[in-house]
Enzyme design. Structure first.
Site, mmCIF file in Angstrom:
data_model
loop_
_atom_site.group_PDB
_atom_site.id
_atom_site.type_symbol
_atom_site.label_atom_id
_atom_site.label_comp_id
_atom_site.label_asym_id
_atom_site.label_seq_id
_atom_site.Cartn_x
_atom_site.Cartn_y
_atom_site.Cartn_z
ATOM 1 N N LYS A 64 1.668 -2.196 8.975
ATOM 2 C CA LYS A 64 2.906 -1.438 8.809
ATOM 3 C C LYS A 64 4.045 -2.232 9.430
ATOM 4 O O LYS A 64 4.101 -2.420 10.648
ATOM 5 C CB LYS A 64 2.779 -0.065 9.467
ATOM 6 C CG LYS A 64 3.986 0.843 9.240
ATOM 7 C CD LYS A 64 3.720 2.241 9.775
ATOM 8 C CE LYS A 64 4.863 3.188 9.458
ATOM 9 N NZ LYS A 64 4.588 4.560 9.945
ATOM 10 N N VAL A 78 4.020 -0.651 4.155
ATOM 11 C CA VAL A 78 2.635 -0.919 4.560
ATOM 12 C C VAL A 78 2.010 -1.880 3.548
ATOM 13 O O VAL A 78 2.081 -1.652 2.331
ATOM 14 C CB VAL A 78 1.805 0.382 4.642
ATOM 15 C CG1 VAL A 78 0.385 0.070 5.104
ATOM 16 C CG2 VAL A 78 2.458 1.387 5.578
ATOM 17 N N ASP A 124 4.804 15.685 9.203
ATOM 18 C CA ASP A 124 4.922 15.131 7.845
ATOM 19 C C ASP A 124 3.557 15.109 7.153
ATOM 20 O O ASP A 124 3.155 14.116 6.548
ATOM 21 C CB ASP A 124 5.526 13.727 7.889
ATOM 22 C CG ASP A 124 6.032 13.270 6.515
ATOM 23 O OD1 ASP A 124 6.168 14.137 5.625
ATOM 24 O OD2 ASP A 124 6.274 12.065 6.340
ATOM 25 N N LEU A 166 0.824 -1.214 0.000
ATOM 26 C CA LEU A 166 0.000 0.000 0.000
ATOM 27 C C LEU A 166 0.855 1.260 0.000
ATOM 28 O O LEU A 166 0.438 2.305 -0.478
ATOM 29 C CB LEU A 166 -0.926 0.004 1.221
ATOM 30 C CG LEU A 166 -1.936 -1.142 1.305
ATOM 31 C CD1 LEU A 166 -2.723 -1.058 2.608
ATOM 32 C CD2 LEU A 166 -2.882 -1.132 0.118
ATOM 33 N N GLN A 210 5.287 2.720 0.881
ATOM 34 C CA GLN A 210 6.629 2.395 1.341
ATOM 35 C C GLN A 210 7.367 3.663 1.693
ATOM 36 O O GLN A 210 7.306 4.657 0.970
ATOM 37 C CB GLN A 210 7.393 1.617 0.257
ATOM 38 C CG GLN A 210 8.691 1.021 0.730
ATOM 39 C CD GLN A 210 9.225 0.003 -0.261
ATOM 40 O OE1 GLN A 210 8.649 -0.216 -1.319
ATOM 41 N NE2 GLN A 210 10.331 -0.654 0.085
ATOM 42 N N ALA A 258 10.971 5.305 4.296
ATOM 43 C CA ALA A 258 12.372 5.047 4.632
ATOM 44 C C ALA A 258 12.519 3.999 5.719
ATOM 45 O O ALA A 258 13.512 3.268 5.754
ATOM 46 C CB ALA A 258 13.036 6.347 5.068
ATOM 47 N N THR A 259 11.545 3.911 6.608
ATOM 48 C CA THR A 259 11.702 3.016 7.761
ATOM 49 C C THR A 259 10.688 1.885 7.808
ATOM 50 O O THR A 259 10.786 1.021 8.683
ATOM 51 C CB THR A 259 11.590 3.824 9.067
ATOM 52 O OG1 THR A 259 10.297 4.438 9.115
ATOM 53 C CG2 THR A 259 12.676 4.884 9.150
ATOM 54 N N ALA A 260 9.699 1.890 6.911
ATOM 55 C CA ALA A 260 8.665 0.856 6.996
ATOM 56 C C ALA A 260 7.974 0.675 5.659
ATOM 57 O O ALA A 260 8.074 1.522 4.759
ATOM 58 C CB ALA A 260 7.645 1.222 8.072
#
Length: 722
Positions: A42, A27, A138, A19, A21, A23-25
């Site tokens: 996530k 979904v 963000d 669904l 993407q 830098a750290t995860a």
């Protein structure tokens, strides 16, 4: 976890159902193992574990704390066998706001109703964050998810709280998060240009991101754009945002190393009405402020946006201007205030405004409330008449810019070109639909205008008939007074009054002939209107544009496949080139359909209605003058009749009843004549009243017929049988 799936004790997902993407995860779309319910999972990557434990746990803790319909709900926090943390959240089937904006039909921004939904949801979600002391850091369209409610309407929800943290109003932070196009210039300078400074950041940096998001949502484009793009020319990007003049909301560099074009307005190409823009632009100017000290506070932002969302849209179509307007006004405001808002937006002074709805004038008083206005839509607005001479300014649109078709064979360039062109053709389609709707509204409006004047002519003829009867009665009484042998010092005045009554009587046939001439001219105008109205159903411009759009979209889909293949085989390359020739032809047909067909028909109609407008305005002014004259004359006749009655009473008093029997009989005969005269006058007034009641019944029956026709099949009005 297998190579193609992931799972926790309660949830399962496919690694191919991505669904989103970051830098750290990443979904994924997953399911509850027990209920089968769709969820968003996530999964954090190894890079996320380089963060401190406090930062790693912050998102979990914040989501547990937040609970609002406009914030994605956290269902559970689970672990993979590798001990990696997994957030299980509400699944939003509509994707992100960014996905919606990337659809070709939204290349120039969302429709007004959908934009207002985004505005409401984001404002309410942000307000919940503020109440809980959270700064998101963000905000962007990619972090606003779309869900469809039970009523079919969109519900937008804030998501991705990986950068969020709790912060008091006066507290600052120095860490950098966010997406570069949506970053406040102070943060952009530090993270993108790597320029050290001692600045700290408050909660207002979220408002900058919100401002860029709202501008993007309204227009389909970013507000600040270097010629080579935000990510290819970071120095110019920073220069645009940091040096933005106060009050401006966008800056565009059209040529490389060229000047920045600043604007304090939303572009004409966006789908928002001028009425909404008037209230939205000051909000954007207030939160897109590079100087953190001058940027609006959250309280001011919430107050202004809540004020917009609480206003009621009232759709108007200014007939002589041939312009559609949407006035946003509070339901509790007075009609006087509403008329002032209309004057501000249309330029039509309050004293010159006249409103029609469903063919009839609205009986409005200044002290009434806006909530008493009928429900309006863009397709069924109030018709605004003006008693001034202003006319249409021309076409109600500007053609979108179409990029030059790539001359050379280039799979990537051709794909990018068709992606832009599909969005442009959607805009052309909206233009065709707009012109069609305006033509319908113009013809409906002038039909209503003509019918209003037809009713005014009927009322004028009734006034003439009433005046004629009253004059005849007055002259009859005047004659009886003379036959009674009345001789006083007022004889000269009575003679002058008698002459005046005779003169008005002689002029009445001329007035009646003038009104009949107006009625004949209305007959001809309504025949013209009916002929033009009959051409609308046979106009297939909208269907033709839809077919062209489908053909161009099909070529875009083919080019999308070619882009994925990269290098094409010979036959595929030839097909690609042939479709490019077809694409060029389709684009020419699109422009020809708008310019030579739709726009030309619209111009021809405007030329015709300019003549109508001049004739009808002249007719309306004459009818208003006659109405004032007849009202004054009837008032004068009331005075004359009262004076005549007093004179007759004095005659009866002065006559000596003690005279001879013959004289007594003459007096009785005269009394009977006077009584008969008054009864005759009363009979004539009753006949007038009966005629007026019959007219009222006719109007009521026609209204019922109009309402019935509107209920069964809304269409352009046709003239009644004459």
């Amino acid at each position: 976890m297998s190579e193609m799936t992931g799972s926790t004790p309660s949830y399962l997902w496919s690694l191919q159902d991505v669904l989103g993407q970051g830098a750290t995860a990443c979904v994924y779309k997953g399911r509850n193992k027990r209920s089968g319910e769709l969820v968003a999972v996530k999964v954090f990557n190894l890079a996320s574990y380089n963060r401190t434990q406090e930062v790693q746990m912050r998102e979990f803790d914040l989501l547990r704390k937040l609970n609002h319909k406009n914030i994605v709900e956290l269902y559970a926090v689970e672990e993979l066998p590798s001990k990696q943390k997994v957030l299980v959240m509400e699944f939003c089937s509509g994707g992100s706001l960014l996905n919606l904006l990337e659809q070709p039909e939204n290349a120039f921004g969302l429709a007004e109703t959908e934009f207002l939904t985004v505005l409401q949801c984001v404002v309410q979600g942000m307000n919940h964050l503020r109440e809980n002391g959270v700064v998101h850091r963000d905000i962007k369209p990619g972090n606003i998810m779309r869900q469809t409610g039970e009523d079919g309407r969109s519900v937008y929800k804030l998501t991705d709280f990986g950068a969020a943290r709790e912060l008091e109003d006066d507290e600052k932070f120095v860490s950098i998060y966010g997406t570069e196009e949506y970053l406040h210039p102070d943060m952009y300078e530090r993270v993108m240009l790597r320029m050290p400074h001692q600045k700290s950041y408050g909660v207002s940096v979220d408002l900058w991101s919100v401002g860029v998001t709202f501008y993007h949502t309204a227009t389909g484009s970013l507000p600040f754009t270097p010629f080579r793009g935000p990510r290819r020319d970071k120095k110019t990007m920073y220069k645009i945002t940091a040096e933005k003049p106060a009050g401006t909301i966008s800056g565009l560099q059209r040529v490389e190393n060229g000047p920045i074009e600043w604007s304090a307005y939303l572009p004409d190409s966006c789908q928002l009405s001028q009425g909404l823009k008037m209230h939205l632009v000051p909000v954007l100017a207030g939160i897109l402020e590079a100087d953190q000290e001058r940027c609006w506070a959250f309280e001011q932002f919430f107050t202004a946006t809540t004020d917009i969302l609480q206003r009621q849209p009232v759709h108007l179509f200014a007939l002589r201007q041939a312009a559609a307007h949407c006035v946003y006004v509070h339901h509790y405001n007075t009609i006087s205030g509403f008329f002032e808002e209309v004057a501000m937006q249309t330029g039509i002074e309050v004293q010159h405004q006249q409103l029609l709805y469903l063919g009839h004038e609205l009986p409005l008083e200044g002290s009434m409330k806006v909530v008493n206005l009928p429900h309006t839509t863009a397709a069924r607005p109030l018709i605004l008449l003006s008693q001034s001479q202003e006319m249409s300014n021309g076409l109600p649109f500007r053609e979108p810019e179409t990029p030059t078709i790539p001359a050379k064979f280039d799979v990537m360039a051709d794909y990018n070109f068709t992606k832009i062109v599909v969005g442009v053709v959607h805009q052309y389609q909206r233009i065709v639909q707009l012109l069609q709707r305006h033509r319908e509204l113009i013809l409906e409006g002038y039909y209503s205008y003509m019918m209003m004047l037809r009713r005014a002519c009927g009322e004028a003829m009734d006034s003439i008939a009433q005046i004629g009867i009253r004059l005849k009665s007055c002259l009859g009484v005047q004659h009886r007074i003379r036959t009674l042998g009345h001789h006083t010092s007022d004889n000269l005045a009575a003679a002058e009054e008698n002459d005046r009554l005779h003169q008005v009587t002689e002029h009445l046939p001329g007035y009646a002939a003038g009104i009949r001439e107006f009625q004949n001219r209305l007959d001809h105008l309504q025949i013209e209107q009916a002929k033009l109205a009959e051409t609308l159903p046979s106009d297939k411009s909208c269907q033709k544009m839809q077919m062209l759009l489908q053909k161009i979209a099909a070529i875009h889909q083919l080019y999308q496949k070619d882009r994925l293949l990269g290098k094409l085989l010979y036959n595929d390359e030839q097909i690609h080139k042939f479709e490019k020739i077809h694409l060029s032809s389709h684009i020419k047909r699109v422009k020809s359909l708008v310019r030579e067909n739709c726009a030309q028909k619209y111009k021809d109609l405007l030329d015709t209605t300019r003549t109508w407008s001049r004739v009808l305005l002249e007719m309306q002014n004459h009818l208003q003058d006659f109405n004032s004259f007849s009202t004054g004359l009837l008032a004068d006749l009331d005075i004359t009749e009262e004076h005549q009655n007093k004179t007759l009473d004095r005659i009866l008093v002065t006559l000596q009843p003690s005279g001879a029997g013959q004289q007594h009989e003459e007096i009785q005969l005269r009394d009977k004549e006077l009584m008969l005269s008054r009864m005759y006058h009363l009979k004539e007034e009753m006949e007038i009243l009966g005629h007026e009641l019959q007219c009222s019944n006719t109007i009521i029956e026609s209204l019922e017929a109009v309402n019935s026709a509107v209920t069964v099949r809304p269409s352009v009005a046709r003239p009644a049988t004459l």
